[in-house]
Write an enzyme that holds these catalytic residues in place. Structure first.
Site, short mmCIF file in Angstrom:
data_model
loop_
_atom_site.label_atom_id
_atom_site.label_comp_id
_atom_site.label_asym_id
_atom_site.label_seq_id
_atom_site.Cartn_x
_atom_site.Cartn_y
_atom_site.Cartn_z
N LEU A 27 0.83 -1.21 0.00
CA LEU A 27 0.00 0.00 0.00
C LEU A 27 0.86 1.26 0.00
CD1 LEU A 27 -2.56 -1.03 2.79
CD2 LEU A 27 -2.96 -1.03 0.31
N SER A 53 1.59 -1.71 -7.38
CA SER A 53 1.28 -2.90 -8.19
C SER A 53 0.25 -3.79 -7.51
CB SER A 53 2.55 -3.68 -8.54
OG SER A 53 3.41 -3.86 -7.44
N LYS A 61 7.79 1.07 0.92
CA LYS A 61 8.50 0.58 -0.27
C LYS A 61 9.70 1.46 -0.62
CE LYS A 61 4.72 0.91 -2.78
NZ LYS A 61 3.86 1.44 -1.69
P1 ADP Z 1 5.72 3.88 0.14
O1 ADP Z 1 6.93 4.03 -0.73
O2 ADP Z 1 5.34 2.43 0.35
O3 ADP Z 1 4.56 4.70 -0.29
P2 ADP Z 1 7.25 5.39 2.07
O4 ADP Z 1 8.55 4.64 2.08
O5 ADP Z 1 7.18 6.65 1.29
O6 ADP Z 1 6.09 4.38 1.62
O7 ADP Z 1 6.82 5.71 3.59
C1 ADP Z 1 6.86 4.74 4.63
C2 ADP Z 1 6.93 5.41 6.01
O8 ADP Z 1 6.94 4.37 7.02
C3 ADP Z 1 8.20 6.22 6.22
O9 ADP Z 1 7.85 7.38 6.95
C4 ADP Z 1 9.08 5.27 7.07
O10 ADP Z 1 10.00 5.96 7.89
C5 ADP Z 1 8.05 4.53 7.92
N1 ADP Z 1 8.49 3.20 8.40
C6 ADP Z 1 8.39 2.75 9.67
N2 ADP Z 1 8.89 1.51 9.81
C7 ADP Z 1 9.32 1.15 8.59
C8 ADP Z 1 9.97 -0.04 8.09
N3 ADP Z 1 10.23 -1.10 8.85
N4 ADP Z 1 10.26 -0.07 6.77
C9 ADP Z 1 9.98 0.98 5.97
N5 ADP Z 1 9.38 2.12 6.38
C10 ADP Z 1 9.06 2.22 7.69
#
Ligand code: ADP
Length: 182
Positions: free
Chosen positions: A14, A87, A19
């Site tokens: 999501l 995806s 990611k």
């Molecule tokens: P996406 O690319 O899936 O849309 P983002 O990477 O932009 O998501 O954002 C994810 C958020 O979740 C960030 O603020 C990140 O710091 C936080 N987070 C907390 N724990 C984790 C983890 N284990 N792995 C990745 N992100 C994490």
């Protein structure tokens, strides 16, 4: 530079699941280990290669098909591709697997409530207010991987823990060299 086999690490999950965070951290670590990598990210690809596409099922599939073409060329030339794309459709992800070299599906998993609480890009608030059509998890489907190669629970792990589990998996499958500590 160390010659490593090509692969495609496919981060699915999501919006706000983590990611991009994991792909960016992994890119840095793999470069330090001398691995040739290229990162493809949904948000940036949609501003360039697929800027003409929206979020209907048809457009989402086209988006992934074009990215797959790029990932195919890179991975067969020994580049490690880090691809972060929501995806949402299982069948489309299976298509990627059939096209590229060493496809590794990483389910970046966090409950919708957690992603919405994080609301990294402020999109969930808009989606819940009905301002965004076809928003994955709110007004559009997400089909979770049934049998991912790697399953990451970002609501239960730190970024560092998630990163380590991916690195260990890649080392165990002889896709990357171990970190050399001097
Ligand atoms: P996406 O690319 O899936 O849309 P983002 O990477 O932009 O998501 O954002 C994810 C958020 O979740 C960030 O603020 C990140 O710091 C936080 N987070 C907390 N724990 C984790 C983890 N284990 N792995 C990745 N992100 C994490």
């Amino acid at each position: 530079m160390t010659e490593n086999p090509g692969f495609v690490l496919w981060f699915t999950g999501l919006s706000g699941a983590g990611k991009t965070t994991l792909a960016v951290a992994l890119e840095r670590e793999l470069r330090e280990r001398g691995v040739r990598v290229e990162r493809l990210d949904g948000d940036t690809v949609r501003e360039s290669l697929t800027a003409d596409l929206g979020f209907s099922k048809e457009d989402r599939d086209k988006n992934i098909q074009r990215v797959t073409f790029v990932a195919k060329l890179l991975s067969r030339n020994n580049v490690g591709v880090l691809a972060s794309f929501i995806s949402p459709y299982a069948e489309t992800r299976d298509y990627v697997r059939s096209q590229v070299t060493n496809f590794i599906e990483i389910f970046v998993d966090a409950p919708l409530e957690v992603c919405a609480d994080r609301d990294v890009k402020g999109l969930y608030a808009k989606a819940f207010a009905g301002e965004i059509e076809n928003f994955t998890g709110v007004s559009d489907p997400y089909e979770p991987p049934q049998n991912p190669d790697i399953h990451i629970r970002t609501d239960q792990q730190t970024v560092e823990e998630s990163l380590q589990s991916i690195l260990t998996w890649l080392e165990e499958h002889n896709l990357i060299p171990e970190r050399v500590t001097l």
